[in-house]
Design a protein around this motif. Structure first.
Motif, PDB file in Angstrom:
ATOM      1  N   GLU A 226      31.582  23.120  50.281  1.00 12.97           N
ATOM      2  CA  GLU A 226      31.707  22.547  51.622  1.00 12.97           C
ATOM      3  C   GLU A 226      30.803  23.239  52.643  1.00 12.97           C
ATOM      4  O   GLU A 226      30.605  22.721  53.739  1.00 12.97           O
ATOM      5  CB  GLU A 226      33.154  22.628  52.089  1.00 12.97           C
ATOM      6  N   LYS A 227      30.238  24.393  52.259  1.00 12.11           N
ATOM      7  CA  LYS A 227      29.328  25.115  53.166  1.00 12.11           C
ATOM      8  C   LYS A 227      27.875  24.721  52.939  1.00 12.11           C
ATOM      9  O   LYS A 227      26.973  25.263  53.603  1.00 12.11           O
ATOM     10  CB  LYS A 227      29.501  26.625  52.985  1.00 12.11           C
ATOM     11  N   GLY A 228      27.621  23.815  52.006  1.00 11.50           N
ATOM     12  CA  GLY A 228      26.255  23.364  51.788  1.00 11.50           C
ATOM     13  C   GLY A 228      25.558  24.133  50.687  1.00 11.50           C
ATOM     14  O   GLY A 228      26.147  24.431  49.646  1.00 11.50           O
ATOM     15  N   SER A 229      24.304  24.489  50.911  1.00 18.23           N
ATOM     16  CA  SER A 229      23.518  25.169  49.886  1.00 18.23           C
ATOM     17  C   SER A 229      22.429  26.015  50.536  1.00 18.23           C
ATOM     18  O   SER A 229      22.011  25.779  51.666  1.00 18.23           O
ATOM     19  CB  SER A 229      22.897  24.156  48.918  1.00 18.23           C
ATOM     20  N   ILE A 230      21.975  27.001  49.759  1.00 17.71           N
ATOM     21  CA  ILE A 230      20.898  27.895  50.185  1.00 17.71           C
ATOM     22  C   ILE A 230      19.811  27.880  49.119  1.00 17.71           C
ATOM     23  O   ILE A 230      20.107  27.998  47.924  1.00 17.71           O
ATOM     24  CB  ILE A 230      21.394  29.339  50.380  1.00 17.71           C
ATOM     25  N   GLY A 231      18.570  27.737  49.528  1.00 17.89           N
ATOM     26  CA  GLY A 231      17.441  27.824  48.618  1.00 17.89           C
ATOM     27  C   GLY A 231      16.575  29.017  48.966  1.00 17.89           C
ATOM     28  O   GLY A 231      16.262  29.242  50.139  1.00 17.89           O
ATOM     29  N   ILE A 232      16.206  29.793  47.954  1.00 19.82           N
ATOM     30  CA  ILE A 232      15.343  30.957  48.167  1.00 19.82           C
ATOM     31  C   ILE A 232      14.210  30.909  47.151  1.00 19.82           C
ATOM     32  O   ILE A 232      14.441  30.786  45.947  1.00 19.82           O
ATOM     33  CB  ILE A 232      16.123  32.275  48.010  1.00 19.82           C
ATOM     34  N   SER A 233      12.995  30.978  47.655  1.00 21.27           N
ATOM     35  CA  SER A 233      11.813  31.016  46.811  1.00 21.27           C
ATOM     36  C   SER A 233      10.818  31.969  47.453  1.00 21.27           C
ATOM     37  O   SER A 233      10.263  31.670  48.517  1.00 21.27           O
ATOM     38  CB  SER A 233      11.205  29.618  46.670  1.00 21.27           C
ATOM     39  N   GLY A 234      10.615  33.116  46.832  1.00 21.56           N
ATOM     40  CA  GLY A 234       9.771  34.137  47.451  1.00 21.56           C
ATOM     41  C   GLY A 234      10.360  34.580  48.774  1.00 21.56           C
ATOM     42  O   GLY A 234      11.540  34.942  48.855  1.00 21.56           O
ATOM     43  N   ASP A 235       9.559  34.529  49.822  1.00 17.26           N
ATOM     44  CA  ASP A 235      10.028  34.925  51.157  1.00 17.26           C
ATOM     45  C   ASP A 235      10.666  33.766  51.920  1.00 17.26           C
ATOM     46  O   ASP A 235      11.147  33.941  53.039  1.00 17.26           O
ATOM     47  CB  ASP A 235       8.854  35.474  51.981  1.00 17.26           C
ATOM     48  N   GLN A 236      10.670  32.575  51.328  1.00 19.74           N
ATOM     49  CA  GLN A 236      11.203  31.390  52.002  1.00 19.74           C
ATOM     50  C   GLN A 236      12.695  31.267  51.742  1.00 19.74           C
ATOM     51  O   GLN A 236      13.156  31.306  50.600  1.00 19.74           O
ATOM     52  CB  GLN A 236      10.499  30.131  51.494  1.00 19.74           C
ATOM     53  N   ARG A 237      13.458  31.101  52.812  1.00 22.07           N
ATOM     54  CA  ARG A 237      14.899  30.871  52.704  1.00 22.07           C
ATOM     55  C   ARG A 237      15.242  29.620  53.506  1.00 22.07           C
ATOM     56  O   ARG A 237      14.871  29.505  54.679  1.00 22.07           O
ATOM     57  CB  ARG A 237      15.687  32.070  53.230  1.00 22.07           C
ATOM     58  N   THR A 238      15.968  28.694  52.875  1.00 21.97           N
ATOM     59  CA  THR A 238      16.331  27.431  53.514  1.00 21.97           C
ATOM     60  C   THR A 238      17.828  27.198  53.341  1.00 21.97           C
ATOM     61  O   THR A 238      18.349  27.335  52.226  1.00 21.97           O
ATOM     62  CB  THR A 238      15.562  26.254  52.887  1.00 21.97           C
ATOM     63  N   GLU A 239      18.512  26.847  54.428  1.00 21.02           N
ATOM     64  CA  GLU A 239      19.939  26.541  54.371  1.00 21.02           C
ATOM     65  C   GLU A 239      20.160  25.110  54.840  1.00 21.02           C
ATOM     66  O   GLU A 239      19.624  24.694  55.867  1.00 21.02           O
ATOM     67  CB  GLU A 239      20.739  27.514  55.244  1.00 21.02           C
ATOM     68  N   VAL A 240      20.944  24.357  54.070  1.00 18.87           N
ATOM     69  CA  VAL A 240      21.211  22.955  54.388  1.00 18.87           C
ATOM     70  C   VAL A 240      22.719  22.713  54.328  1.00 18.87           C
ATOM     71  O   VAL A 240      23.365  23.073  53.340  1.00 18.87           O
ATOM     72  CB  VAL A 240      20.484  22.014  53.395  1.00 18.87           C
ATOM     73  N   PRO A 241      23.298  22.127  55.381  1.00 17.17           N
ATOM     74  CA  PRO A 241      24.751  21.895  55.396  1.00 17.17           C
ATOM     75  C   PRO A 241      25.170  20.795  54.436  1.00 17.17           C
ATOM     76  O   PRO A 241      24.367  19.947  54.038  1.00 17.17           O
ATOM     77  CB  PRO A 241      25.034  21.497  56.849  1.00 17.17           C
ATOM     78  N   ALA A 242      26.448  20.802  54.070  1.00 15.92           N
ATOM     79  CA  ALA A 242      27.012  19.762  53.219  1.00 15.92           C
ATOM     80  C   ALA A 242      27.192  18.476  54.011  1.00 15.92           C
ATOM     81  O   ALA A 242      27.187  18.472  55.246  1.00 15.92           O
ATOM     82  CB  ALA A 242      28.352  20.222  52.656  1.00 15.92           C
ATOM     83  N   PHE A 243      27.377  17.379  53.287  1.00 17.30           N
ATOM     84  CA  PHE A 243      27.611  16.089  53.910  1.00 17.30           C
ATOM     85  C   PHE A 243      29.102  15.765  53.954  1.00 17.30           C
ATOM     86  O   PHE A 243      29.871  16.184  53.085  1.00 17.30           O
ATOM     87  CB  PHE A 243      26.886  14.975  53.142  1.00 17.30           C
ATOM     88  N   LYS A 244      29.477  14.991  54.964  1.00 15.85           N
ATOM     89  CA  LYS A 244      30.845  14.480  55.045  1.00 15.85           C
ATOM     90  C   LYS A 244      30.929  13.175  54.268  1.00 15.85           C
ATOM     91  O   LYS A 244      29.971  12.411  54.212  1.00 15.85           O
ATOM     92  CB  LYS A 244      31.227  14.220  56.512  1.00 15.85           C
ATOM     93  N   THR A 245      32.097  12.919  53.683  1.00 13.22           N
ATOM     94  CA  THR A 245      32.330  11.638  53.015  1.00 13.22           C
ATOM     95  C   THR A 245      33.612  11.022  53.560  1.00 13.22           C
ATOM     96  O   THR A 245      34.547  11.731  53.929  1.00 13.22           O
ATOM     97  CB  THR A 245      32.466  11.801  51.491  1.00 13.22           C
ATOM     98  N   ALA A 246      33.634   9.707  53.582  1.00 10.81           N
ATOM     99  CA  ALA A 246      34.811   9.016  54.103  1.00 10.81           C
ATOM    100  C   ALA A 246      35.959   9.036  53.101  1.00 10.81           C
ATOM    101  O   ALA A 246      37.126   8.920  53.475  1.00 10.81           O
ATOM    102  CB  ALA A 246      34.458   7.564  54.441  1.00 10.81           C
ATOM    103  N   GLN A 247      35.646   9.203  51.827  1.00 11.36           N
ATOM    104  CA  GLN A 247      36.666   9.172  50.777  1.00 11.36           C
ATOM    105  C   GLN A 247      36.440  10.318  49.810  1.00 11.36           C
ATOM    106  O   GLN A 247      35.348  10.471  49.263  1.00 11.36           O
ATOM    107  CB  GLN A 247      36.617   7.840  50.020  1.00 11.36           C
ATOM    108  N   PHE A 248      37.469  11.140  49.585  1.00  9.55           N
ATOM    109  CA  PHE A 248      37.382  12.220  48.604  1.00  9.55           C
ATOM    110  C   PHE A 248      38.367  11.929  47.480  1.00  9.55           C
ATOM    111  O   PHE A 248      39.545  11.705  47.722  1.00  9.55           O
ATOM    112  CB  PHE A 248      37.709  13.572  49.244  1.00  9.55           C
TER     113      PHE A 248
END
Length: 315
Positions: A226-248
């Motif tokens: 639920e916190k999304g994901s983190i990508g790390i490649s070399g010195d690059q760090r990227t954080e992207v939040p999770a998506f909401k869904t209407a039905q779980f």
């Protein structure tokens, strides 16, 4: 994309999902489930099925028993556009099966490994590997015959000119015997979730765990639910939040669907941010239906559902 984009190597089993139980089962007592689903299971098969649904040319290398569950799995994969040429049938083993006791966003699993434990290095189509662009392996710990050869497997795959990815999954034995220092240099994308990474490194938090792994890894795509994901490649760090869904419905296979979304974009040459975004999107879509593959239907419906999640926005 090419007809042979990805070869998925890994375990195969059915999932028998029990849902709506009032409590955890106790020895000597019986509880009732309000729903039951028989579906394609296993981390590897869910990833293969869903990346094929997204449009990647997908083949599978695995082992099944010569039984009804084996027939069912082959039919499900073939029906979802996965090439099963490299799946072998064993007369000496039963097909694997997992009973999943589903409790909202958590679950308890009981797995019979069967034929998946017999898959070995010799079963991989090395003479044909150059025809693929990418090799993905999931669920390292329950594939006993492959475990000792894991470094050789990825080293040999790289020598064949393919890119590689690995999702360890959970270690049922709790020993976490994986030589990441020797193996990860040959893995282009390492795809753990937070709990797995903490257990592998013995760390108390994700940042500490990442610091331990980063010197040996090429690219890490860390799944945070639920916190999304983190990508790390070399010195690059990227954080992207999770998506909401209407039905779980359930989170079974959400991490495997993340892998499918991420690798699908990676094979297109997308940026880290786009790979993470589509991984999160595929994981969110996964939670809208029971099991790991039922949300990934025909292409038109799939696109419609993904657009609805995108419109709903991030958490």
């Amino acid at each position: 994309m090419a007809a042979k984009d990805i070869l998925v190597v890994g375990e195969l089993n059915v999932d028998l999902i029990m849902s709506g139980m009032p409590s955890v089962p106790e020895i000597g007592k019986e509880i009732l489930a309000h729903d039951m689903t028989l579906t394609l299971g296993s981390s590897s098969a869910i990833m293969a099925s869903n990346i094929a649904a997204l449009g990647a040319g997908t083949s599978f290398c695995g082992k099944l028993g010569s039984d009804y569950f084996g027939d069912y799995i082959l039919g499900e994969l073939q029906g979802r556009g996965v090439d099963t040429t490299w799946i072998t049938r064993s007369p000496d083993h039963k097909t694997g099966a997992t009973v999943v006791m589903n409790y909202d966003q958590d679950r308890a699993n009981v797995t019979f490994c069967g034929a998946m434990e017999a898959l070995g290095l010799e079963d991989i189509p090395w003479d044909n590997l150059h025809e693929f662009r990418h090799l993905h392996l999931s669920n390292f710990f329950i594939q006993k015959k492959l475990r000792n050869d894991i470094v050789e497997l990825f080293k040999k795959a790289k020598s064949c000119g393919v890119t590689t990815s690995l999702d360890l999954q959970w270690d049922p034995a709790g020993t976490w015997e994986f030589d990441h220092q020797a193996c990860l240099p040959y893995v282009d994308i390492f795809l753990p979730n937070e709990a797995e990474l903490l257990a592998l490194t013995g760390s108390h938090n994700a940042e500490e765990a990442l610091r331990q792994i980063m010197p040996y890894a090429n690219t890490i795509a860390l799944k945070l639910g639920e916190k999304g994901s983190i990508g790390i490649s070399g010195d690059q760090r990227t954080e992207v939040p999770a998506f909401k869904t209407a039905q779980f419905v359930d989170a079974i296979g959400a991490g495997d669907s993340f892998n499918a979304g991420f690798i699908h974009q990676y094979l297109k040459g997308a940026t880290m941010a786009d790979c993470l975004k589509h991984g999160n999107l595929a994981g969110a879509l996964n939670t809208t239906a029971a099991g790991g593959t039922r949300a990934f239907t025909d292409r038109a419906t799939l696109e419609e559902r993904m657009q609805a999640i995108l419109k709903n926005g991030s958490k």
